[in-house]
Design an enzyme around this catalytic site. Structure first.
Site, PDB file in Angstrom:
ATOM      1  N   HIS A 108       6.555  -8.004  32.140  1.00  0.00           N
ATOM      2  CA  HIS A 108       7.522  -9.102  32.209  1.00  0.00           C
ATOM      3  C   HIS A 108       8.479  -8.883  33.375  1.00  0.00           C
ATOM      4  CE1 HIS A 108       6.410 -11.087  28.460  1.00  0.00           C
ATOM      5  NE2 HIS A 108       6.231  -9.884  27.944  1.00  0.00           N
ATOM      6  N   VAL A 149       2.411  12.354  10.568  1.00  0.00           N
ATOM      7  CA  VAL A 149       3.606  13.105  10.203  1.00  0.00           C
ATOM      8  C   VAL A 149       4.018  12.692   8.794  1.00  0.00           C
ATOM      9  CG1 VAL A 149       6.045  13.493  10.736  1.00  0.00           C
ATOM     10  CG2 VAL A 149       4.355  13.339  12.590  1.00  0.00           C
ATOM     11  N   LYS A 184       8.703 -15.953  22.878  1.00  0.00           N
ATOM     12  CA  LYS A 184       8.383 -16.507  24.191  1.00  0.00           C
ATOM     13  C   LYS A 184       7.297 -17.572  24.108  1.00  0.00           C
ATOM     14  CE  LYS A 184       9.524 -12.237  26.701  1.00  0.00           C
ATOM     15  NZ  LYS A 184       9.441 -11.135  25.721  1.00  0.00           N
ATOM     16  N   SER A 199       8.635  -6.837  22.451  1.00  0.00           N
ATOM     17  CA  SER A 199       8.553  -7.273  23.845  1.00  0.00           C
ATOM     18  C   SER A 199       9.946  -7.183  24.457  1.00  0.00           C
ATOM     19  CB  SER A 199       8.063  -8.720  23.880  1.00  0.00           C
ATOM     20  OG  SER A 199       8.021  -9.168  25.195  1.00  0.00           O
ATOM     21  N   CYS A 228     -22.910  -6.640  30.702  1.00  0.00           N
ATOM     22  CA  CYS A 228     -21.892  -7.684  30.869  1.00  0.00           C
ATOM     23  C   CYS A 228     -20.781  -7.217  31.811  1.00  0.00           C
ATOM     24  CB  CYS A 228     -21.299  -8.066  29.524  1.00  0.00           C
ATOM     25  SG  CYS A 228     -22.498  -8.655  28.316  1.00  0.00           S
TER      26      CYS A 228
END
Lengths: 479, 405
Positions: free
Chosen positions: A48, A171, A249, A339, A406
């Site tokens: 971003h 943990v 967003k 984000s 591919c």
């Protein structure tokens, strides 16, 4: 001194690598079978620009700096980034002021070269975009990468510089003397440690609570995605956002590093007890389809390669929670990495190593002699010049045996991925892109299974897809 | 390297094409990306191959072996390159290949493209739920069982009653894997009737028609599959959900012609999604011929062999200087879902393949001046007719119609 990082996502891996610059023993503890398999494995993969984060937020502090650091980091660690630029598009007059607000916010956050584009400019750069577009915020520094590859590259480099990596170790407790942590208890052993850094992604709140340290409560926000065939890779050249809402967003359209097209994500807030819920739903996939058609009106959904879901850690504050604990003096949090966590990660790693550990906690870390900052990625033979490829085949004929048709991945690349730590089908897939293409492993999966069996000197029934009980094949048909 | 004909793919179509071209005294290179020739035939260890072509029943490997012997017989003319992948085909009739020996260029006068098909993968179906292990396409399951000697699971559900789906239901059952059923979206079986009887009924495997998978569950290995009935538009009907506790899901939900390498070189047919060809096997690019499942999905390997031979013969004539036009379009009309070939060049009689759109008790096929009546038609069984050249004279296009009687 022993410093342990919990969580080998992109944040933990970059912190671990950063710490390897110093004369300390660095441990990286991960509960999954490979690095980068939590939040890092399934997100939008965007670098971003940094206009979206409120001025003064922790996100804003690290986003644009992190974005800038990716240029050198990707060179040092040899992973791919593409500075595609990003658009935030406005389709009606009420959305246009939002673009201006984002522009101002971005400039205050130090984001370079933001500008508002008119309809004609947008359509000349991105002709497939809905012609009803009014305006767009253009951010040229935005880009894309492969997030898991950032984690893999950082860990490979750190291993070369002395990192001790512990995979498949969840943990479960901490041993303490007074308020200080002296040991990390995992399902396999106890690690003696002097400092603990919590980068446990979606589970970082639980880790901090176990340690008796401060935390913000995390809940998963699910994002569903649709990945489309490389044939559609040129639908957009940049990352295309709608105008953002309070919540997120929005659902976007973007190219992927290997030339595909990615649509998504949804933003579905789940309760905190569903941190492993990676299911897709027909409603979610439909929501993605409906939303993206507003941005790009023509998308051929017969070319879908797969649908998948990722989870991102969200907190009530909607901001990162980073810093040393006031209660547990040798415990540092890097949590709530929603984000733009991927983008911010390199800047956060540097901040934790330099400011938190050294300045705030007063640890005297001396720079390690002989730190090697560079790492070479697995060679992709199909991307070499024909002369170089020929030389490689002369040395190693398996560089001429195509396994994944591919994405044109050779046997030599798969063997190299295994040498570097791939132990599972997904481990090979995320390191080499084999099985990532349009046939989804239809032609190569069984071959890769045999290569894993041969290289690891094991039996195919012991090889898993991604987790201890995700077996692929059972016993033999005939002994 | 130089050759007269480059054949891409050494499955049924490619082998037949290479042999046909060699018989015309041309120099042939056949490039196969697998380590042996034979293609998918190698993993089809069941019988039922060759009834039309050899008038006897063979297994897939036996059928392939007959052509492999022919390749050896013409070893002077045919160079077989295995473990050899074609990277690119260029407009100037050169190809770039890679093998264990390295990267090399090949100059050719014609290409016969016989790259077959790939299976529609699970991911493309957009089925909601988890993404566990234990989900295989039928071909992958077949390869794991028959070539790699591996059981794919313990308890399985099959999706899609195409031929491979039904054959795998039987194969899994024979090897002690419990098959709890076959799920089919359509109201009728997707494969040949003989397979419904020999693979499902004979083994008491239930066939769930008008049904679809609506969710897969299992965070690691597959644990459960939810199936629902569908309405006429194939939408799941709420309240009809059934749960199957299985660790294995085998998908036989369609084959997609492999055409990507030729993307910008030839035209595709929008119905078959394969390479558009005339009855000579020629594509829209005169030096590129194609045959087999990369042109249209055929029911029987025998048909594929015939089409491979035809492409081999006409490609040879092309190399020797003959020129043919693509000809007039062949278009599906009333009650016809698809046809192959896509053009009629006017040379030779026309072997026409077609599928009806819906099951039909009695129908009259009309093609130009040609008529033939049929009984008990179903879309899952291809109709093949040979139409004499004279019945197709003076047409601008060939419309293929099935009139309900």
């Amino acid at each position: 001194m022993r410093i342990a990082v919990i969580g080998a996502g992109v944040v933990g891996s970059l912190i671990a690598r950063e710490l390897c610059r110093y004369d300390v023993e660095v441990l990286l503890i991960e509960k999954n079978l490979d690095v980068g398999w939590g939040v890092t494995k399934a997100n939008s993969a965007i670098l971003h620009a940094g206009y979206d984060d409120p001025v003064g937020s922790v996100r804003a502090r690290f986003c644009s700096t992190g974005n800038e650091m990716y240029t050198e980091l990707s060179r040092e660690l040899d992973f791919e980034i593409k500075r595609t630029g990003s658009y935030v598009l406005a389709f009606d007059d009420r959305e246009v002021p939002v673009l201006h607000r984002l522009l101002i916010q971005g400039e205050k956050n130090g984001v370079p070269d933001l500008s508002i584009h008119d309809r004609e400019t947008i359509l000349s750069r991105e002709p497939r975009i809905n012609p009803e577009v009014k305006m767009g915020l253009w951010a040229p520094t935005a880009g894309i990468t492969e997030p898991w590859m950032v984690a893999i590259a950082a860990v490979e480099n750190a291993l070369e510089n002395g990192l001790k990596l512990f995979l498949n170790e969840e943990v479960i407790d901490f041993e303490k003397q007074g308020n200080r942590i002296v040991g990390i208890v995992t399902k396999r052993r106890v690690h003696r440690v002097d400092v603990v850094i919590n980068a446990a992604g979606l589970f970082a709140d639980e880790i901090a609570r176990l340690a008796g340290a401060e935390y913000v409560p995390l809940h998963p926000r699910k994002g569903q995605y649709i990945l489309l065939d490389k044939k559609l890779g040129n639908v957009v050249k940049s990352v295309v956002f709608p105008t953002p809402t309070e919540k997120s967003k929005g659902i976007l359209v973007l190219p992927t590093i290997d030339g595909g097209l990615l649509l998504g994500p949804t933003a579905e807030d789940l309760p905190a007890d569903r941190k492993n819920d990676l299911t897709t739903t027909s409603e979610g996939v439909q929501a993605v389809k409906n939303s993206v058609l507003k941005l790009v009106p023509e998308i051929d959904f017969s070319l879908v390669v797969k649908t998948f879901a990722g989870l991102r850690p969200e907190s009530p504050q909607k901001d990162f929670f980073i810093g040393k604990s006031e209660i547990v003096p040798n415990f540092v949090n890097a949590m709530a990495m929603r984000s733009p966590g991927l983008t911010a990660a390199p800047a956060i790693a540097k901040y934790i190593a330099e400011e938190v550990l050294q300045q705030q906690m007063g640890l005297s870390l001396t720079t390690k002699k002989g730190f090697k900052p560079t790492r070479k990625g697995i060679r992709r033979y199909a991307e070499l010049s024909l002369e170089e490829w020929q030389r490689a085949v002369n040395e190693n004929p398996s560089a001429g045996r195509m396994v994944c048709f591919c994405n044109e991945v050779t046997e030599a690349e798969i063997v190299e991925a295994i040498r570097r730590g791939a132990r599972t089908l997904d481990g090979v897939k995320f390191r080499t892109r084999a099985m990532f293409g349009r046939c989804q492993g239809g032609f190569c999966m069984s071959k890769i299974l045999k290569i894993l069996e041969r290289e690891l000197k094991t039996d195919a029934s012991q090889i898993v897809l991604k987790s201890p009980n995700s077996w692929i094949v059972d016993g033999k048909v005939r002994e | 390297m130089k050759t007269d004909v480059l054949v891409i793919g050494a499955g049924a179509a490619g082998m037949a094409a290479a042999i046909a071209a060699a018989k015309k005294n041309l120099k042939v290179v056949i490039a196969e990306r697998d380590e042996i020739t034979g293609g998918i035939l190698n993993q089809c260890i069941h019988n039922g191959f060759g009834l039309h072509y050899f008038r006897e029943e063979l297994t897939g490997p036996e059928y392939a072996e007959r052509f492999r012997e022919q390749l050896n017989r013409y070893a002077d003319a045919i160079e077989v390159l295995t473990d050899c992948h074609v990277l690119r085909l260029n407009r100037d009739k050169t190809a770039l290949l890679v093998s264990l020996k390295g990267v090399f260029e090949l100059e050719t006068k014609a290409v016969i493209y016989a790259a077959g098909a790939r299976e529609r993968p699970f991911g493309s179906l957009m089925i909601p739920g988890d993404r566990p292990s234990g989900i295989f396409t039928a071909g992958v399951a077949q390869r794991l069982m028959n070539i790699d000697n591996r059981k794919v699971g313990r308890r399985a559900l099959i999706v899609g009653s195409g031929d491979i789906g039904m054959i795998m239901a039987r194969r899994l059952t024979l090897e002690g894997i419990e098959v709890v059923g076959v799920v089919e979206r359509l109201p009728y079986p997707g494969g040949l009737l003989r397979n419904v009887i020999q693979c499902l009924r004979d083994f008491n495997i239930p066939l769930y028609l008008s049904s679809t998978v609506v969710e897969v569950k299992g965070s690691e290995r597959l644990e459960e599959v939810i199936v629902a009935s569908v309405d006429e538009q194939f939408r799941p009907i709420p309240g009809t959900e059934k749960s199957f506790k299985v660790d294995t899901l085998v998908l036989s939900v369609g084959l997609i012609p492999q055409v990507e390498m030729l993307n910008s070189l030839v035209a595709l047919d929008k119905r078959t999604r394969g390479i558009a060809c005339s009855n000579t096997g020629q594509s829209s690019n005169e030096w590129i011929f194609a045959a087999g499942n990369c042109t249209a999905i055929f029911d029987l390997v025998d048909y594929v062999t015939r089409e491979g031979e035809r492409a081999g013969e006409y490609a040879s004539r092309y190399v020797n200087g003959d020129r043919f036009s693509l000809g007039i379009p062949i278009v599906p009309g009333e009650n016809v879902m698809l046809t192959f070939p896509n053009f009629y060049s006017g040379v030779d009689d026309l072997t026409l393949y077609l599928r009806c759109r819906k099951p039909m008790e009695r129908a009259l096929l009309k093609v130009g001046g040609f008529e033939k009546s049929f009984e008990d038609l179903t879309p899952s069984e291809m109709i093949v007719v040979k139409i004499p050249e004279r019945k197709l004279a003076n047409l601008d296009m060939v419309e293929v119609r099935l009139e309900e009687v």
